[in-house]
Design a protein around this motif. Structure first.
Motif, PDB file in Angstrom:
ATOM      1  N   ILE A 100     -18.168  14.737 -70.687  1.00  0.00           N
ATOM      2  CA  ILE A 100     -19.401  13.997 -70.993  1.00  0.00           C
ATOM      3  C   ILE A 100     -20.490  14.353 -69.984  1.00  0.00           C
ATOM      4  N   SER A 101     -20.139  14.361 -68.700  1.00  0.00           N
ATOM      5  CA  SER A 101     -21.121  14.650 -67.653  1.00  0.00           C
ATOM      6  C   SER A 101     -21.687  16.053 -67.798  1.00  0.00           C
ATOM      7  N   SER A 102     -20.841  17.019 -68.153  1.00  0.00           N
ATOM      8  CA  SER A 102     -21.313  18.400 -68.262  1.00  0.00           C
ATOM      9  C   SER A 102     -22.217  18.604 -69.481  1.00  0.00           C
ATOM     10  N   LYS A 103     -22.163  17.693 -70.454  1.00  0.00           N
ATOM     11  CA  LYS A 103     -23.115  17.748 -71.575  1.00  0.00           C
ATOM     12  C   LYS A 103     -24.484  17.236 -71.137  1.00  0.00           C
ATOM     13  N   LEU A 104     -24.485  16.304 -70.195  1.00  0.00           N
ATOM     14  CA  LEU A 104     -25.726  15.658 -69.775  1.00  0.00           C
ATOM     15  C   LEU A 104     -26.420  16.371 -68.620  1.00  0.00           C
ATOM     16  N   PHE A 105     -25.636  16.988 -67.743  1.00  0.00           N
ATOM     17  CA  PHE A 105     -26.176  17.572 -66.520  1.00  0.00           C
ATOM     18  C   PHE A 105     -25.634  18.979 -66.317  1.00  0.00           C
ATOM     19  N   ASP A 106     -26.373  19.803 -65.578  1.00  0.00           N
ATOM     20  CA  ASP A 106     -25.863  21.121 -65.205  1.00  0.00           C
ATOM     21  C   ASP A 106     -24.713  20.940 -64.227  1.00  0.00           C
ATOM     22  N   SER A 107     -23.802  21.897 -64.195  1.00  0.00           N
ATOM     23  CA  SER A 107     -22.578  21.744 -63.405  1.00  0.00           C
ATOM     24  C   SER A 107     -22.846  21.544 -61.915  1.00  0.00           C
ATOM     25  N   HIS A 108     -23.924  22.113 -61.393  1.00  0.00           N
ATOM     26  CA  HIS A 108     -24.236  21.946 -59.961  1.00  0.00           C
ATOM     27  C   HIS A 108     -24.959  20.624 -59.671  1.00  0.00           C
ATOM     28  N   GLU A 109     -25.318  19.880 -60.720  1.00  0.00           N
ATOM     29  CA  GLU A 109     -26.117  18.664 -60.547  1.00  0.00           C
ATOM     30  C   GLU A 109     -25.300  17.397 -60.356  1.00  0.00           C
ATOM     31  N   PHE A 110     -24.011  17.425 -60.647  1.00  0.00           N
ATOM     32  CA  PHE A 110     -23.261  16.177 -60.604  1.00  0.00           C
ATOM     33  C   PHE A 110     -21.912  16.350 -59.920  1.00  0.00           C
ATOM     34  N   GLU A 111     -21.410  15.233 -59.434  1.00  0.00           N
ATOM     35  CA  GLU A 111     -20.085  15.188 -58.842  1.00  0.00           C
ATOM     36  C   GLU A 111     -19.440  13.880 -59.281  1.00  0.00           C
ATOM     37  N   ILE A 112     -18.243  13.967 -59.822  1.00  0.00           N
ATOM     38  CA  ILE A 112     -17.536  12.777 -60.292  1.00  0.00           C
ATOM     39  C   ILE A 112     -16.820  12.129 -59.114  1.00  0.00           C
ATOM     40  N   LEU A 113     -17.096  10.852 -58.882  1.00  0.00           N
ATOM     41  CA  LEU A 113     -16.479  10.121 -57.778  1.00  0.00           C
ATOM     42  C   LEU A 113     -15.499   9.095 -58.326  1.00  0.00           C
ATOM     43  N   LYS A 114     -14.369   8.974 -57.673  1.00  0.00           N
ATOM     44  CA  LYS A 114     -13.387   7.956 -58.042  1.00  0.00           C
ATOM     45  C   LYS A 114     -13.536   6.792 -57.071  1.00  0.00           C
ATOM     46  N   ASN A 115     -13.644   5.586 -57.615  1.00  0.00           N
ATOM     47  CA  ASN A 115     -13.852   4.381 -56.801  1.00  0.00           C
ATOM     48  C   ASN A 115     -12.796   4.198 -55.722  1.00  0.00           C
ATOM     49  N   ASP A 116     -11.578   4.632 -56.007  1.00  0.00           N
ATOM     50  CA  ASP A 116     -10.483   4.360 -55.076  1.00  0.00           C
ATOM     51  C   ASP A 116     -10.143   5.542 -54.172  1.00  0.00           C
ATOM     52  N   SER A 117     -10.969   6.587 -54.162  1.00  0.00           N
ATOM     53  CA  SER A 117     -10.661   7.737 -53.309  1.00  0.00           C
ATOM     54  C   SER A 117     -11.064   7.452 -51.858  1.00  0.00           C
ATOM     55  N   ASP A 118     -10.328   8.047 -50.923  1.00  0.00           N
ATOM     56  CA  ASP A 118     -10.574   7.836 -49.489  1.00  0.00           C
ATOM     57  C   ASP A 118     -11.949   8.349 -49.059  1.00  0.00           C
ATOM     58  N   ASP A 119     -12.431   9.387 -49.718  1.00  0.00           N
ATOM     59  CA  ASP A 119     -13.703   9.992 -49.308  1.00  0.00           C
ATOM     60  C   ASP A 119     -14.874   9.544 -50.191  1.00  0.00           C
ATOM     61  N   PHE A 120     -14.692   8.430 -50.911  1.00  0.00           N
ATOM     62  CA  PHE A 120     -15.727   7.942 -51.830  1.00  0.00           C
ATOM     63  C   PHE A 120     -17.071   7.803 -51.118  1.00  0.00           C
ATOM     64  N   TYR A 121     -17.096   7.125 -49.978  1.00  0.00           N
ATOM     65  CA  TYR A 121     -18.359   6.861 -49.292  1.00  0.00           C
ATOM     66  C   TYR A 121     -19.019   8.146 -48.805  1.00  0.00           C
ATOM     67  N   ASP A 122     -18.252   9.050 -48.217  1.00  0.00           N
ATOM     68  CA  ASP A 122     -18.821  10.310 -47.729  1.00  0.00           C
ATOM     69  C   ASP A 122     -19.417  11.124 -48.874  1.00  0.00           C
ATOM     70  N   ARG A 123     -18.701  11.163 -49.983  1.00  0.00           N
ATOM     71  CA  ARG A 123     -19.199  11.921 -51.135  1.00  0.00           C
ATOM     72  C   ARG A 123     -20.406  11.229 -51.764  1.00  0.00           C
ATOM     73  N   LEU A 124     -20.415   9.904 -51.766  1.00  0.00           N
ATOM     74  CA  LEU A 124     -21.548   9.146 -52.293  1.00  0.00           C
ATOM     75  C   LEU A 124     -22.800   9.404 -51.451  1.00  0.00           C
ATOM     76  N   LYS A 125     -22.639   9.421 -50.137  1.00  0.00           N
ATOM     77  CA  LYS A 125     -23.780   9.669 -49.238  1.00  0.00           C
ATOM     78  C   LYS A 125     -24.405  11.040 -49.474  1.00  0.00           C
TER      79      LYS A 125
END
Length: 118
Positions: free
Chosen positions: A39-64
């Motif tokens: 779904i994301s790749s239909k809406l955005f170019d591949s370099h424009e988005f990153e899928i984050l998992k709420n429960d991942s250890d690096d969620f905050y770093d990747r969100l920042k």
């Protein structure tokens, strides 16, 4: 005009106005990761988005590292608890959703949504 074309036009307008470089996509329901990516790749170019998992250890770093946030949910299957959790997790990190994308909405709903207020 095609309803999907209106949707993509709207998303592109939001991206242009905010000059996003990287968007964090947060899944607000239990759809599989592949579906989220498709779904994301239909809406955005591949370099424009990153899928984050709420429960991942690096969620905050990747969100920042992202300058915009998209909350993704499937039309007709919104799981209120997961949607609420996704939004509340953002508040903890002093972020907010820049877009809520209802994926897989039918043409009738999209036409109705974009005809409101005209």
């Amino acid at each position: 005009e095609n309803a999907n074309a209106q949707l993509f036009e709207h998303i592109n307008e939001i991206k242009r106005k905010n000059d996003y470089k990287k968007l964090a996509v947060i899944n607000a329901e239990s759809m599989c990761e592949k579906n989220t990516y498709d779904i994301s790749s239909k809406l955005f170019d591949s370099h424009e988005f990153e899928i984050l998992k709420n429960d991942s250890d690096d969620f905050y770093d990747r969100l920042k590292a992202c300058d915009g946030v998209v909350v993704l949910a499937s039309f007709g299957r919104v799981e209120k608890q997961m949607l609420s959790q996704a939004v509340n997790n953002l508040k903890i990190y002093d972020k907010q959703a820049d877009m809520l994308v209802l994926a897989d909405a039918d043409d009738k709903f999209i036409r109705l949504y974009y005809s409101m207020g005209k």
